[in-house]
Design an enzyme around this catalytic site. Structure first.
Site, short mmCIF file in Angstrom:
data_model
loop_
_atom_site.label_atom_id
_atom_site.label_comp_id
_atom_site.label_asym_id
_atom_site.label_seq_id
_atom_site.Cartn_x
_atom_site.Cartn_y
_atom_site.Cartn_z
N GLU A 33 -4.03 21.20 -46.32
CA GLU A 33 -3.71 19.81 -46.67
C GLU A 33 -2.79 19.75 -47.87
O GLU A 33 -1.68 20.20 -47.78
CB GLU A 33 -4.98 18.97 -46.89
CG GLU A 33 -4.87 17.50 -46.47
CD GLU A 33 -3.79 16.68 -47.14
OE1 GLU A 33 -2.75 16.44 -46.49
OE2 GLU A 33 -3.96 16.23 -48.28
N THR B 85 2.02 22.71 -46.54
CA THR B 85 1.59 23.10 -45.19
C THR B 85 2.65 24.08 -44.74
O THR B 85 3.60 24.35 -45.47
CB THR B 85 1.51 21.86 -44.26
OG1 THR B 85 0.50 21.01 -44.72
CG2 THR B 85 1.25 22.20 -42.80
N ARG C 240 -8.53 22.42 -36.18
CA ARG C 240 -8.56 21.39 -37.23
C ARG C 240 -9.93 21.40 -37.92
O ARG C 240 -10.97 21.53 -37.27
CB ARG C 240 -8.34 20.03 -36.57
CG ARG C 240 -8.26 18.84 -37.53
CD ARG C 240 -7.01 18.87 -38.34
NE ARG C 240 -6.73 17.60 -39.01
CZ ARG C 240 -5.82 17.46 -39.96
NH1 ARG C 240 -5.10 18.50 -40.36
NH2 ARG C 240 -5.59 16.29 -40.51
N ASP D 294 -7.52 13.24 -45.33
CA ASP D 294 -6.64 12.67 -44.29
C ASP D 294 -7.33 11.52 -43.55
O ASP D 294 -6.70 10.81 -42.77
CB ASP D 294 -6.22 13.75 -43.27
CG ASP D 294 -4.99 14.52 -43.72
OD1 ASP D 294 -4.44 14.22 -44.79
OD2 ASP D 294 -4.56 15.43 -42.98
N1 GLU Z 1 -2.95 17.33 -43.86
C1 GLU Z 1 -1.67 17.10 -43.26
C2 GLU Z 1 -1.80 16.82 -41.79
O1 GLU Z 1 -2.62 17.38 -41.13
C3 GLU Z 1 -0.81 18.29 -43.38
C4 GLU Z 1 -0.55 18.57 -44.79
C5 GLU Z 1 0.72 18.02 -45.21
O2 GLU Z 1 1.75 18.61 -44.89
O3 GLU Z 1 0.65 16.97 -45.84
O4 GLU Z 1 -1.05 16.04 -41.30
#
Ligand code: GLU
Length: 603
Positions: free
Chosen positions: A414, A394, A93, A436
């Site tokens: 993201e 994603t 991450r 996020d």
């Molecule tokens: N940033 C999102 C997460 O880690 C994933 C990206 C998405 O599918 O929105 O949950």
């Protein structure tokens, strides 16, 4: 015939797109793009294991699905090793830089607008994907980094055909491929957006991947490339001025470390799930929902709980509302501050939450509960913190190899197109993962809000990614996961219920329409707009939900289920026969490849 051409011919013999394939002793890959699936299959055919194949898939996705994941981002690789029976996660991450601060997305006390913040350098987290892959390969792979980069380098150098999904993401990019000129130059050459069928060659990206193949991950985390990343994330949007500049330094890049984590283990009707612990909410929220739903006879049509029945959908909606209320307050990176994992999953706590669900009407908007007493801590009454909009992208891929090792990876930059910033001269996109985090700091001692997802130096933003493994009698039987922001957790829930409660095959479980609620307020999203989404959520069932008080479904008598949610790629293993199979999602160009190579057979 050169290696590429002979590989392509071999591939033509064993490729089927979007379908379930026959048994295979040599491994199966399920990926959202055929060229990336082929990269993984190539590694398996050459004697690589599931970890090697996962590395090749990830690098190839950086080339052919650049809007979703890549070396400028991060992700979670859930690995099961057949030999030792161990299951663990390589957590790559993105992390906040050392100079990050809780108020950085609200410098004047008001939250920045998401479209501006997320396309400025401030949103860019220290990328982890490459470090994560390198760590996994060194510890558990059979191939080296350069081997796994080969297919991606070929795809970047020779080019590939732009598919309908990439073309659509360029066309509907919310400006993200237009804001920063290096990104526009790749995806809108001469100002014209690439269309389906166009050929895309990425020489800068090929050069970058070759450099990494030759020199290892330090060629990314130190030196000229690291300097270029630091410079690129100093970009800001004019509306934000200096406040939008990224705070990442060379030291942040040089010091980036992955974490190896124990999965979260839970049980549902005799099955065992291994899921993603914090910093993702994926596993905790999924297991909370399953434990709440275990109280209902889902799947028993004689009691009114068949697939898509109003009772089933009502139970799912109320469960999602409760779990997402808890998620908003309690879950974040627990390397930075403890998350009450035991409390959130404690049967006593879950009983208090389940008591809020009434079968004959929609509950009022639920607050987050108080799991702390179940962790032996003081009681508090927290208020939820702000949550942000979901991104449709994603990527998830799943792999099993001939030895029975299994990988379930969800990976991201993201939002679709990440920050929209391509590192000049290096051809890859930087993430916007730091959005996020909570934009407004939520920590409040009086209210009892721990600020679990407030920004802090070195901290990881809370994720929803939920790579999952399903076990029966201690053996892995399926690996799956999905993209889709907070809806990820619900896509994984839908598929799990379809498999266990509704007795569907994996392909049916993936194709079936999904239902998702990601906020306590309870706006319902549900699918139905595509022919393959069967059996449909009927208008009569939707009317019954409307009568119970549910919102988001449109007017009485109309079909309010028109959404598109997630993209699940799965592999599964028949314990009785040892058959390995895959199932792919028609919502993208999901592809399953069964590997049956001459070389593999000889070994
Ligand atoms: N940033 C999102 C997460 O880690 C994933 C990206 C998405 O599918 O929105 O949950």
């Amino acid at each position: 015939m050169n290696r590429f051409a002979s590989f392509t011919r071999w591939l033509a013999l064993c490729l089927l797109s979007g379908s379930v394939l026959a048994a295979s002793p040599d491994g199966v890959v399920a990926v959202s793009h055929p060229a990336a699936a082929a990269a993984g299959a190539r590694l398996l055919a050459a004697g690589g294991n599931a970890i090697d194949a996962a590395a090749a898939v990830q690098f190839a996705l950086n080339v052919v699905e650049p809007q979703s994941s890549g070396i400028g981002g991060g992700g979670f690789m859930l690995i099961h090793l057949a030999k030792t029976g161990e299951t663990f996660i390589v957590d790559s991450r993105e992390r906040a830089p050392a100079k990050a601060s809780a108020d950085m997305f609200a410098p004047d006390g008001l939250p920045m607008e998401f479209p501006l913040a997320s396309t400025s350098g401030l949103a860019v987290g220290v990328p982890g994907t490459l470090r994560g892959i390198d760590t996994a390969l060194r510890r558990w792979g059979r191939k080296n980094l350069a081997d796994t980069l080969e297919p991606a380098i070929e795809l970047a150098e020779r080019g590939f055909r732009v598919n309908r999904f990439l073309a659509a993401d360029i066309a509907n990019d919310h400006g993200r491929t237009r804001i920063h000129p290096e990104t526009a130059a790749i995806f809108r050459p001469g100002g014209v957006p690439l269309a389906e069928g166009d050929w895309l060659v990425q020489p800068d990206l090929a050069k970058t991947l070759k450099r990494i193949a030759a020199k290892g991950p330090d060629a990314f985390y130190r030196g000229p490339l690291a300097r270029a990343i630091v410079k690129a994330q100093q970009r800001t949007r004019s509306e934000l001025g200096e406040a939008g500049q990224g705070r990442m330094t060379l030291a942040d890049l040089a010091q980036y470390q992955v974490a190896i984590r124990e999965p979260l283990i839970g049980h549902y009707r005799g099955w065992t799930l291994a899921g993603m612990p914090p910093p993702s909410s994926g596993g905790l929220t999924l297991l909370q929902m399953l434990k709440l739903l275990e109280r209902f006879p889902l799947g028993d049509a004689t009691q009114g709980y068949g697939f898509g029945s109003p009772q089933t959908l009502h139970a799912m909606i109320e469960t999602m509302r409760l779990a997402f209320a808890d998620r908003a307050v309690w879950i974040g990176d627990d390397d930075a501050a403890p998350v009450p994992r035991q409390g959130l999953l404690h049967p006593g706590y879950l009983a208090t939450r389940a008591a809020l669900i009434q079968t004959d009407r929609r509950m009022d908007t639920p607050q987050a509960g108080d799991p702390l007493p179940w962790e032996s801590a003081a009681a508090v009454q927290p208020k939820p913190s702000r949550t942000k909009r979901d991104s449709p992208h994603t990527t998830h891929f799943s792999i099993v190899d001939r030895w029975g090792n299994v990988v379930s990876t969800t990976s991201t930059i993201e939002f679709t197109w990440g920050s929209g910033i391509t590192v000049p001269g290096y051809g890859f996109l930087l993430n916007n993962e730091l959005t996020d985090f909570n934009f407004m700091p939520a920590a409040d001692a009086v209210q009892g809000n721990p600020g679990a997802n407030d920004v802090a130096p070195g901290k990881r933003p809370r994720s929803s990614m939920a790579p999952t493994l399903l076990f029966k009698d201690g053996k892995p039987v399926a690996a799956y996961g999905s993209p889709g922001g907070a809806t990820i957790i619900n896509s994984v829930l839908n598929v799990t219920l379809n498999l266990i409660d509704h007795g569907m095959s994996m392909q049916q479980a993936i194709a079936a329409p999904r239902l998702s609620v990601t906020h306590a307020a309870g706006k319902v999203n549900c699918e139905g707009g595509q022919d393959f989404m069967q059996p449909r959520f009927g208008v009569a069932a939707q009317d019954a939900l409307r009568r119970l008080g549910h919102v988001g479904l449109g007017g009485v008598g109309t079909d309010g289920c028109q959404d598109m949610i997630g993209s699940v790629q799965a592999v599964f293993i028949d314990l009785a026969t040892g058959e390995q199979r895959g199932a792919a999602d028609p919502r993208r160009e999901g592809t399953v490849i069964r590997v049956k190579s001459p070389k593999a057979t000889m070994e």
